[in-house]
Design a protein around this motif. Structure first.
Motif, PDB file in Angstrom:
ATOM      1  N   SER A  15       0.799  -1.220   0.000  1.00 15.15           N
ATOM      2  CA  SER A  15       0.000   0.000   0.000  1.00 15.15           C
ATOM      3  C   SER A  15       0.835   1.275   0.000  1.00 15.15           C
ATOM      4  O   SER A  15       0.283   2.366   0.033  1.00 15.15           O
ATOM      5  N   GLN A  22      -4.906   5.200   5.164  1.00 14.63           N
ATOM      6  CA  GLN A  22      -4.240   3.976   4.730  1.00 14.63           C
ATOM      7  C   GLN A  22      -3.002   3.769   5.595  1.00 14.63           C
ATOM      8  O   GLN A  22      -1.928   4.239   5.278  1.00 14.63           O
ATOM      9  N   GLY A  92      -4.666  -2.282   0.197  1.00 19.10           N
ATOM     10  CA  GLY A  92      -5.581  -1.146   0.264  1.00 19.10           C
ATOM     11  C   GLY A  92      -5.985  -0.634  -1.106  1.00 19.10           C
ATOM     12  O   GLY A  92      -5.858  -1.326  -2.125  1.00 19.10           O
ATOM     13  N   GLN A  93      -6.463   0.610  -1.119  1.00 19.68           N
ATOM     14  CA  GLN A  93      -6.944   1.206  -2.366  1.00 19.68           C
ATOM     15  C   GLN A  93      -5.795   1.420  -3.340  1.00 19.68           C
ATOM     16  O   GLN A  93      -5.975   1.312  -4.547  1.00 19.68           O
ATOM     17  N   ASN A 283     -15.595  -5.832   2.963  1.00 20.39           N
ATOM     18  CA  ASN A 283     -16.173  -5.081   4.057  1.00 20.39           C
ATOM     19  C   ASN A 283     -17.391  -4.367   3.493  1.00 20.39           C
ATOM     20  O   ASN A 283     -17.314  -3.728   2.455  1.00 20.39           O
ATOM     21  N   ASN A 301     -16.037  -2.604   0.179  1.00 17.99           N
ATOM     22  CA  ASN A 301     -14.633  -2.639  -0.219  1.00 17.99           C
ATOM     23  C   ASN A 301     -14.281  -4.077  -0.594  1.00 17.99           C
ATOM     24  O   ASN A 301     -14.299  -4.948   0.264  1.00 17.99           O
ATOM     25  N   ARG A 303     -11.865  -5.932  -0.783  1.00 16.86           N
ATOM     26  CA  ARG A 303     -10.468  -6.196  -0.428  1.00 16.86           C
ATOM     27  C   ARG A 303     -10.377  -6.188   1.087  1.00 16.86           C
ATOM     28  O   ARG A 303     -11.331  -5.815   1.765  1.00 16.86           O
ATOM     29  N   SER A 305      -9.343  -4.476   4.533  1.00 19.89           N
ATOM     30  CA  SER A 305      -9.436  -3.046   4.830  1.00 19.89           C
ATOM     31  C   SER A 305      -8.989  -2.791   6.260  1.00 19.89           C
ATOM     32  O   SER A 305      -8.607  -3.723   6.979  1.00 19.89           O
ATOM     33  N   ARG A 306      -9.066  -1.536   6.661  1.00 18.69           N
ATOM     34  CA  ARG A 306      -8.746  -1.200   8.052  1.00 18.69           C
ATOM     35  C   ARG A 306      -9.687  -1.949   8.989  1.00 18.69           C
ATOM     36  O   ARG A 306      -9.288  -2.472  10.013  1.00 18.69           O
TER      37      ARG A 306
END
Lengths: 495, 602
Positions: A15, A22, A92-93, A283, A301, A303, A305-306
């Motif tokens: 990331s 992030q 992340g993104q 998520n 999301n 993927r 994530s936090r």
């Protein structure tokens, strides 16, 4: 299903630098993915520009590239290492965007590299607002009404659909500024125009207001055999309008009835299937209107994530590790749960405790020209977070406050109180009440302490709810803490 | 002293509701120690429950625990030799992932040495709180109370407090006083490094220079001290990490203003005033010392940004790119002297400034620093791991590790990233207060390639052609600056500038066109940025433009994704990056390859 043998080497995209929104949760997920995939015998290639990570330790991957995460450099790595697959769901993104860009530029096709974990069409369905809305509508789920517009005329056409109050949010402005809430047509036209001017791409999102609604998240995993498990439910203490990353969150969800929870659970399963994330974690965020129970899907999301890092730590279920195994073909029933070693990963975690996460802000370092820049909103501003466990919400909550290391040792009475309500004369109390009432209406980062002052000044739960929209259940918990403080003070006075 | 008595049931209920000893002490006007001993006397000590995914339906194999006030303790104690590592707590500016990296390495290293490793931390984002990282994980707040509850139960052979940044360090003295065995450098020696007076005495004895300094608790005192040591001065509160509320003052009025707004200043916590070494070069050294007195230099970095910008915000280059052999030798010698004088066992980080050939020591941190991961990645040596083993009693000669050699065959650069885009209308200029949230590394065969990569990785768009806007403060209108701007001219960039800067550039035969400031009518510089006519902004504060207008330019540059450069050294680095980018090649090297192939034989 056995693991895939047609792929031998996998490129994991990290990331990059730690930025607000992030953080190091992607070092945690990325490091887990590296470990697991190497144990499974794959050659692991890694790109991440952040040297302060464990995942970029030389022994974590077969080849570690601390290089810029841009299409040009990733292509150079692909050309050199010729991986069979790319796992873009751990970083992340940043990683997801990079993978989509590689797909768009034809680089994946050129080198014959496959995306695993999430396919480009599923990523697009989850991330493109129009496609996501169409998919949700098709499966009978509702989203907040609204859309993106590029002119005031377009915006005016949306107002009947959206209704008042309407939220106007300009795209790509710094700190998400330049938007607002409109209560009438004149205000609406005015804010839209200002928002369009503020946006570098002349675009605003016009949306039905869900400010004050309750906010929930579910962590969901799915395998290629279409098994779906819910790892954890998370409830936001702060209602809609404050970014999840800036909200105090609680696991498991505390204020849903079983019926409501089952409805949300069913919806989450429908969402992950319809979007088509076929291997891995996602998520999904929901909003619930406290007045009538109407439930909206906010976003998904596709993927880790936090929140999945939080859910992993809260439950002991290692989402990233399992997601990496699912990505290479295993099904949930084939992966043993590391903690018990006896149960498979398709057992949903059960927890007999409460977990509270509180964000940590560093506003004093980013004083803007206006005082409002330290208020919370839809743009995340926290730089870190803490989590604490307890057998009750009250215990976990106070432990989390003292974990923050801001010289607070619980909900007040720690020598750091701004107002010593117990020492005040009646006149002082009335004056303080004015300040507190005003603060309750602002979304300040010290809301929990403000609520304590309000309670000590005699405000009722109902009054506080009317202003803050924080669920009465949470307010009741805080009230119990304040009441216990009162008992302690009474006892101290007798000594 | 008042003794503490309380109805046992009330105390127990309060503990079950999560009240800390400190809160109770505050309410009863007694000390935390008194509450603690009374609580223990009453037998109210927490038990540790297991996070097991299944609400205790199946037996858990993984010891992942939290405390609560109940009956049954699920944490199984062993008699193996064990070490507790205190983590870094929540991430914040100045204390980020670097310290988590160090804690994880300590755990890995001590496991290799045969210890049971126990981590205490409360940050859910980190690798250190992965139950796989340690033998045992306690997910708990890092306060004295919570940490002591665990230590009382586990009775470890040693505790590591110097890897998690300021969080565990703050507890060191209190833990030591409670009889906890602290591994590595003694807390009192750490205190010498942090206490201005004791540190001053130490370096005087060693004959090492530091910038002239003084301390003050009042406005009058502060101005007197500043007058004595000479302007500009750097003022800051004592005991800080991440440079909270630091300021550089050029005039007495600024010192007065700072003192008027300083919070919580007392005789125990005075304001520190140092002479600020303008235009000095800064260096960072990470080293390890063992109990026999051997010191190994882990790495030497030179900062790119001028002195005055927090070390956590400036870019660092390995190896140093502009230093004489004499200065370098002195930096190394001072590092050894300081490590020995402080009887360091484990890691030490020292910051130096060099001005006119004189080496000054700015700061000594006898603990893991935020540069440890970067140095480790850049040089291929796991410094934190080696240091953890040294702290457990091993000697440096047990490891095949040599001093850092500045003749490396490649350049590695650490660059910081900033969250300015998240805070509307925030002041974007760098200074002595740290504000970066994270870092990236770029490496290459030369400085240009490395800086290109670090800039790209940090998200800076490097233009290969187009227009640059320049606005310089008078202090920067020096011949060296002209050469930097000339670099852009030679690369074919069109230069536009404020009127004063245009004049200065013309004096140095650099063609530039004048553009309106915001106050001078339209079209102005902000219009040009919004119209996509500017590809790079170089604005050193405070130039001829008012502060607020400078901010406006910065905010438009940020919104329109135009690189906004505020220091001359960063501007110079862009010239190198553009040159490298124009070559058009994208060479990628894995760090495994860098570490094995590219280091010159020693």
């Amino acid at each position: 299903m056995p693991k895939r043998t047609d792929i031998k080497s996998i490129l994991i995209i990290g990331s990059g630098p730690i930025v607000i929104g992030q953080g190091c949760e992607f070092d945690y997920s990325g490091a887990q993915a590296c470990k697991v995939l190497r144990q499974e015998g794959y050659r692991v290639i890694l790109i991440n520009s952040n040297p302060a990570t464990i995942m970029t330790d030389p022994e974590m991957a077969d080849a570690t590239y601390i290089e810029p995460i841009t299409p040009e450099y990733i292509e150079a790595i692909i050309a050199k290492e010729r991986p069979d697959a790319i796992l873009p769901t751990m970083g992340g993104q940043t990683a997801l965007n990079a993978a989509m860009k590689l797909n768009e530029l034809g680089i994946l096709e050129k080198y014959g590299v496959e995306l695993i974990g999430a396919k480009p069409d599923a990523i697009k369905r989850a991330e493109d607002r129009e496609e996501f809305l169409a998919t949700m509508t098709a499966i009978g789920l509702e989203m907040a009404r609204g859309g993106f517009v590029k002119t005031t005329d377009e915006a005016m056409q949306l107002i009947d659909l959206v209704g008042f109050p309407a939220i106007i949010r300009p795209s790509f402005t710094l700190g998400g500024t330049g938007g607002g809430i409109a209560w009438n047509l004149e205000e609406f036209r005015d804010i839209v125009q200002k928002g369009l001017d503020a946006s570098p791409v002349t675009q605003v999102l016009v949306e039905e207001s869900v400010i004050g609604w309750k906010e929930f998240e579910l962590e969901v995993m799915r395998d290629m055999a279409d098994n779906v498990v819910i790892i954890c439910s998370i409830e936001n203490f702060d209602p809609m309008g404050v970014h999840t990353g800036d909200s105090i969150t609680v696991a498991p969800a505390q204020t849903l009835s079983d019926k409501e929870y089952q409805k949300m659970r069913d919806a989450a399963i429908k969402v992950i299937r319809a979007i088509g994330v076929d291997t891995g974690g996602s998520n999904i965020q929901f909003a619930v209107n406290p007045a009538d129970g109407r439930m909206l899907v906010i976003e998904m999301n596709p993927r880790v994530s936090r929140s999945s890092a939080l859910a992993s730590k809260a439950t002991g279920f290692p989402i990233a590790k399992i997601a990496a195994k699912l990505a290479v073909g295993y099904s949930l029933d084939e992966i043993p749960n590391d903690i018990t070693k006896l149960t498979p990963s398709c057992f949903e975690p059960t927890i007999d405790y409460c977990v509270v996460k509180i964000p940590r802000w560093d506003f004093e370092k980013f004083k803007g020209i206006e005082a409002t820049s330290s208020q919370l909103g839809v743009q995340m501003k926290s730089v870190g977070e803490v989590m604490a466990f307890g057998r009750t919400f009250k215990e976990a909550f106070q432990k989390a406050i003292r974990s923050l290391e801001q010289s607070r040792y619980g909900l007040g009475s720690d020598g750091k109180d701004e107002f010593e309500i117990d020492e005040m004369s009646d006149v002082e109390k009335i004056r303080t009440m004015e300040i507190i009432r005003e603060r309750l209406g602002q979304r300040r980062s010290d809301m929990i302490f403000t609520i304590r002052y309000a309670m000590k000044l005699g405000m009722s739960r109902e009054q506080i709810f009317d202003i803050t929209k924080i669920d009465p259940w949470f307010l009741n918990q805080l009230e119990q803490i304040v009441r216990r403080e009162g008992e302690l003070r009474q006892a101290a006075a007798l000594v | 002293m008042q003794t503490f008595t309380i109805n046992p049931e009330l105390l127990y209920n309060a503990k079950r509701d999560g009240f800390s000893d400190k809160q109770i002490a505050e309410i009863f006007h007694v000390s935390e120690d008194e509450v603690r001993s009374e609580r223990k006397r009453l037998g109210f000590i927490p038990v540790f429950k297991t996070v097991d995914t299944c609400a205790a339906e199946f037996a858990a194999q993984t010891p992942y625990h939290y405390s609560t006030y109940e009956e049954e303790n699920e944490s199984v104690r062993t008699t193996t030799k064990k070490v507790v590592i205190l983590g870094g707590g929540p991430n914040r500016i100045g204390q980020g992932i670097e310290f988590d990296y160090c804690c994880v390495h300590a755990a890995q290293a001590l496991a290799e040495e045969g210890y049971e490793t126990i981590m205490i931390n409360c940050n859910p984002e980190t690798v250190s709180t992965d139950y796989d990282t340690c033998t045992k994980l306690y997910f708990e707040p890092l306060t004295f109370e919570d940490v002591m509850n665990i230590l009382d139960y586990e009775k470890p052979d040693g505790v590591i407090v110097t890897f998690g940044g300021q969080t565990p360090l703050k507890l060191a003295k209190q833990l030591e006083a409670a009889g906890v065995p602290i591994l590595g450098t003694a807390p009192d020696n750490i205190d010498i490094a942090e206490d201005r007076k004791r540190f001053g005495e130490l370096i005087d004895k060693l004959g090492i220079k530091c910038p002239p300094y003084g301390t003050a608790t009042t406005e009058e005192e502060a101005v007197a001290v500043a007058d004595k040591i000479g302007y500009p001065v750097l003022v800051r509160p004592s005991y800080v990490l991440g440079g909270r509320s630091m300021e550089i003052c050029y005039r007495p009025e600024a010192v007065s203003e700072y003192m008027a707004s300083a919070k919580g200043v007392s005789h125990e916590r005075p304001v520190l005033i140092d002479r600020f070494l303008e235009d000095a070069y800064e260096f960072d050294v990470d080293a390890i010392r063992d109990k026999s007195g051997t010191v190994i230099i882990g790495g030497v970095m030179q900062h790119i940004e001028e002195a005055g910008i927090h070390s956590g915000d400036s870019s660092s280059v390995i190896p140093p790119y502009d230093t004489s052999d004499d200065v370098y030798a002195l930096i190394i010698a001072y590092t050894r002297m300081l490590a020995n004088a402080l009887n360091v066992i484990g890691l030490i980080n020292i910051q130096f400034a060099v001005k006119d050939g004189t080496v000054y020591v700015l700061e000594v941190n006898p603990r893991a620093s935020r540069t440890v991961p970067f140095v480790s990645k850049a040089t291929g040596r796991p410094l934190a791991k080696i240091a953890a083993k040294i702290m457990s009693g091993r000697l440096l000669k047990d490891f095949d590790v040599k001093d850092f050699d500045k003749h490396t065959a490649y350049v590695a650069i650490k660059e910081s990233v900033f969250p300015f885009d998240k805070f509307p209308r925030v002041k974007m200029f760098l200074g002595p207060e740290m504000r970066s949230t994270g870092e990236v590394m770029g490496s290459g065969a030369d400085f240009g390639e490395a800086i290109l990569k670090s800039h790209l990785a940090a998200g800076i768009k490097i233009p290969t052609e187009g227009t640059i806007f320049v606005s310089l403060r008078d202090l920067d209108k020096k011949p060296r600056t002209a050469e930097i701007i000339r670099g852009f001219h030679y690369l074919g960039f069109r230069i536009i500038a404020t009127s004063g800067t245009t004049k200065y550039l013309a004096e140095h035969d650099i063609p530039a066109e004048s553009v309106n400031k915001v106050s001078e009518g339209r079209p102005n510089i902000i219009d040009a940025i919004k119209n996509g006519e500017v590809q790079l902004v170089i604005n050193t504060p405070s130039g001829e433009i008012s502060r607020i207008a400078e901010y406006e330019i910065g905010w438009s540059a940020l919104a329109y994704k135009v690189p906004f450069i505020t220091t001359l050294s960063a501007a110079a680095s862009i010239v190198s990056a553009v040159r490298s980018l124009r070559k058009g090649e994208r060479v990628v090297r894995s760090i495994q390859q860098l570490h094995t192939e590219l280091v010159l034989p020693i």
